[in-house]
Design a protein around this motif. Sequence first.
Motif, PDB file in Angstrom:
ATOM      1  N   THR A 128       3.815 -11.679  55.895  1.00 53.58           N
ATOM      2  CA  THR A 128       4.153 -11.740  57.305  1.00 53.58           C
ATOM      3  C   THR A 128       4.983 -10.529  57.697  1.00 53.58           C
ATOM      4  O   THR A 128       5.582  -9.860  56.857  1.00 53.58           O
ATOM      5  CB  THR A 128       4.948 -13.012  57.650  1.00 53.58           C
ATOM      6  OG1 THR A 128       6.132 -13.055  56.838  1.00 53.58           O
ATOM      7  CG2 THR A 128       4.124 -14.261  57.429  1.00 53.58           C
ATOM      8  N   ALA A 129       5.030 -10.270  59.009  1.00 49.88           N
ATOM      9  CA  ALA A 129       5.916  -9.259  59.577  1.00 49.88           C
ATOM     10  C   ALA A 129       6.270  -9.724  60.976  1.00 49.88           C
ATOM     11  O   ALA A 129       5.443 -10.347  61.662  1.00 49.88           O
ATOM     12  CB  ALA A 129       5.249  -7.897  59.612  1.00 49.88           C
ATOM     13  N   CYS A 130       7.489  -9.457  61.420  1.00 41.67           N
ATOM     14  CA  CYS A 130       7.904  -9.886  62.755  1.00 41.67           C
ATOM     15  C   CYS A 130       8.568  -8.738  63.492  1.00 41.67           C
ATOM     16  O   CYS A 130       8.973  -7.739  62.891  1.00 41.67           O
ATOM     17  CB  CYS A 130       8.836 -11.097  62.682  1.00 41.67           C
ATOM     18  SG  CYS A 130      10.448 -10.790  61.923  1.00 41.67           S
ATOM     19  N   ASN A 131       8.690  -8.892  64.823  1.00 36.52           N
ATOM     20  CA  ASN A 131       9.362  -7.876  65.616  1.00 36.52           C
ATOM     21  C   ASN A 131      10.869  -8.083  65.563  1.00 36.52           C
ATOM     22  O   ASN A 131      11.368  -8.932  64.826  1.00 36.52           O
ATOM     23  CB  ASN A 131       8.833  -7.882  67.050  1.00 36.52           C
ATOM     24  CG  ASN A 131       9.270  -9.121  67.825  1.00 36.52           C
ATOM     25  OD1 ASN A 131       9.679 -10.130  67.251  1.00 36.52           O
ATOM     26  ND2 ASN A 131       9.178  -9.042  69.144  1.00 36.52           N
ATOM     27  N   MET A 175       5.328  -4.453  61.254  1.00 35.22           N
ATOM     28  CA  MET A 175       5.355  -4.508  62.724  1.00 35.22           C
ATOM     29  C   MET A 175       6.621  -3.826  63.213  1.00 35.22           C
ATOM     30  O   MET A 175       7.673  -3.896  62.552  1.00 35.22           O
ATOM     31  CB  MET A 175       5.316  -5.967  63.195  1.00 35.22           C
ATOM     32  CG  MET A 175       5.504  -6.159  64.689  1.00 35.22           C
ATOM     33  SD  MET A 175       5.481  -7.911  65.199  1.00 35.22           S
ATOM     34  CE  MET A 175       3.728  -8.127  65.522  1.00 35.22           C
ATOM     35  N   ASP A 176       6.546  -3.153  64.375  1.00 39.09           N
ATOM     36  CA  ASP A 176       7.714  -2.462  64.895  1.00 39.09           C
ATOM     37  C   ASP A 176       8.610  -3.414  65.682  1.00 39.09           C
ATOM     38  O   ASP A 176       8.330  -4.609  65.822  1.00 39.09           O
ATOM     39  CB  ASP A 176       7.301  -1.267  65.748  1.00 39.09           C
ATOM     40  CG  ASP A 176       6.788  -1.681  67.130  1.00 39.09           C
ATOM     41  OD1 ASP A 176       6.402  -2.852  67.302  1.00 39.09           O
ATOM     42  OD2 ASP A 176       6.773  -0.826  68.032  1.00 39.09           O
ATOM     43  N   THR A 177       9.714  -2.884  66.218  1.00 44.64           N
ATOM     44  CA  THR A 177      10.701  -3.688  66.929  1.00 44.64           C
ATOM     45  C   THR A 177      10.110  -4.380  68.147  1.00 44.64           C
ATOM     46  O   THR A 177      10.435  -5.527  68.456  1.00 44.64           O
ATOM     47  CB  THR A 177      11.890  -2.810  67.349  1.00 44.64           C
ATOM     48  OG1 THR A 177      12.514  -2.273  66.174  1.00 44.64           O
ATOM     49  CG2 THR A 177      12.923  -3.615  68.118  1.00 44.64           C
ATOM     50  N   SER A 178       9.213  -3.679  68.868  1.00 44.80           N
ATOM     51  CA  SER A 178       8.651  -4.231  70.096  1.00 44.80           C
ATOM     52  C   SER A 178       7.586  -5.285  69.850  1.00 44.80           C
ATOM     53  O   SER A 178       7.300  -6.110  70.720  1.00 44.80           O
ATOM     54  CB  SER A 178       8.049  -3.113  70.942  1.00 44.80           C
ATOM     55  OG  SER A 178       6.868  -2.598  70.325  1.00 44.80           O
ATOM     56  N   VAL A 183       0.816  -2.013  61.541  1.00 39.17           N
ATOM     57  CA  VAL A 183       0.099  -1.214  60.545  1.00 39.17           C
ATOM     58  C   VAL A 183      -0.269  -2.130  59.385  1.00 39.17           C
ATOM     59  O   VAL A 183       0.572  -2.891  58.889  1.00 39.17           O
ATOM     60  CB  VAL A 183       0.952  -0.035  60.045  1.00 39.17           C
ATOM     61  CG1 VAL A 183       0.152   0.831  59.069  1.00 39.17           C
ATOM     62  CG2 VAL A 183       1.443   0.807  61.210  1.00 39.17           C
ATOM     63  N   VAL A 184      -1.530  -2.064  58.943  1.00 44.34           N
ATOM     64  CA  VAL A 184      -2.034  -2.928  57.885  1.00 44.34           C
ATOM     65  C   VAL A 184      -2.704  -2.079  56.806  1.00 44.34           C
ATOM     66  O   VAL A 184      -3.537  -1.223  57.115  1.00 44.34           O
ATOM     67  CB  VAL A 184      -3.046  -3.962  58.430  1.00 44.34           C
ATOM     68  CG1 VAL A 184      -3.510  -4.889  57.310  1.00 44.34           C
ATOM     69  CG2 VAL A 184      -2.438  -4.758  59.570  1.00 44.34           C
ATOM     70  N   SER A 225      10.190   1.875  64.500  1.00 46.25           N
ATOM     71  CA  SER A 225       9.030   2.256  65.308  1.00 46.25           C
ATOM     72  C   SER A 225       7.708   2.002  64.611  1.00 46.25           C
ATOM     73  O   SER A 225       6.653   2.076  65.243  1.00 46.25           O
ATOM     74  CB  SER A 225       9.117   3.742  65.662  1.00 46.25           C
ATOM     75  OG  SER A 225       8.946   4.544  64.491  1.00 46.25           O
ATOM     76  N   ALA A 226       7.736   1.726  63.308  1.00 51.06           N
ATOM     77  CA  ALA A 226       6.539   1.563  62.463  1.00 51.06           C
ATOM     78  C   ALA A 226       5.723   2.848  62.399  1.00 51.06           C
ATOM     79  O   ALA A 226       4.546   2.818  62.039  1.00 51.06           O
ATOM     80  CB  ALA A 226       5.670   0.406  62.946  1.00 51.06           C
TER      81      ALA A 226
END
Length: 373
Positions: A128-131, A175-178, A183-184, A225-226
């Motif tokens: 998983t990834a979150c903002n 995932m970036d902050t927003s 990106v995968v 920013s990713a």
Amino acid sequence: SGNRLAVTVNNEGVYLSSDRGVTWTLANITDSSNFVWAEVTSDHSGQHLTAVGAPAEFGYASIYSSHDFGMTWAAATSTCYYSTLYGLPDVSISHDGQYQYASFGWCGLRSTDYGATWTDMPSNSRLTACNGTGQSVVAIDNSARSILSSTDYGVTWTYLDTSIANWMSFASIVMDTSGLNIVVGGYDPRAVIASADGGATWSYITPVGGSFATTFPLRMVADASAKHLLIAQELKSTVNPLVTAFLPESVPTAKPTGAAPLGYDSSPANLTVKSYASVKDAQFFLVPANVTSIKVTIFAASGGNYSASWTTDVGMPGRGGMISSFVPVTPGEVLMVMVGSIGANGADGQGAEGGFNGGGLGNGAGGGATDIR
């Protein structure tokens, strides 16, 4: 500031540093030396940390959280099993540490109270990834073939359209902050795709200074920013001479427009027979001009052996099948060749990894399929 660092070490525990890694101390976690540790993560301040481990290679996962920079730790109840057969567990966390998401390959958990308590997520996820706020979450599902998205802190989920990579097995995600930039990384085939609109559209990218010719992006870490990535790569095997597919036509040297960016075959144009061994990845073939039919002979991979310490007998695997046929093609068409690999050997009831391209897990794992798409 980057001063605070944390790492896990199997059968030791969580190590902490407050001076950019110059010195390290072992966190005070009960029985930590008995655990198989998977990951530790923290919020942006370093105050809230969560570590995931298990007392054995298969058992209920142990989740520990700290809210004082790692000085003290508390155990949380987990309903998910931890098994290295499903890959390494993963934890993502919001910037303030309140919202956290844990993945165990076939099971997912979420916390809304800094890791103190956990509830099941309706999605079964590997990673998983979150903002920054934790409201937007993306996850690689347990098949590793699809990406899920949630915009309500992991309560409800929908599948994203990743048809641009509908043959890809995903290995890493950030995932970036927003929550807009995602990106995968993929390992089947080796490639990286990215989205700048929260997963609505995707495109292939090539990391500057990196190459996935013999490796794949196993794990990625990104800045806010990713756009700046630290990629951990894993070497992929390129030898499996027992599994081969044949394409008896010439292979031109010019790269076709729109072809997949990795694994493209650039063999000399004067070949009349082309053999593809398993490299545990996708390979590509460009149909030459004026060619409308090719003869294809395909061999699938065999399974793995099974043995046991209490007997000298060895369970022999099933052999892969073979098929040969003429296939209609279109000049300029790009065919993707997926050659299965042999299943891993197993012993004493321990599960073994299935062969590339669909081989099943087992005490003598199944071989992978071979196909052309």
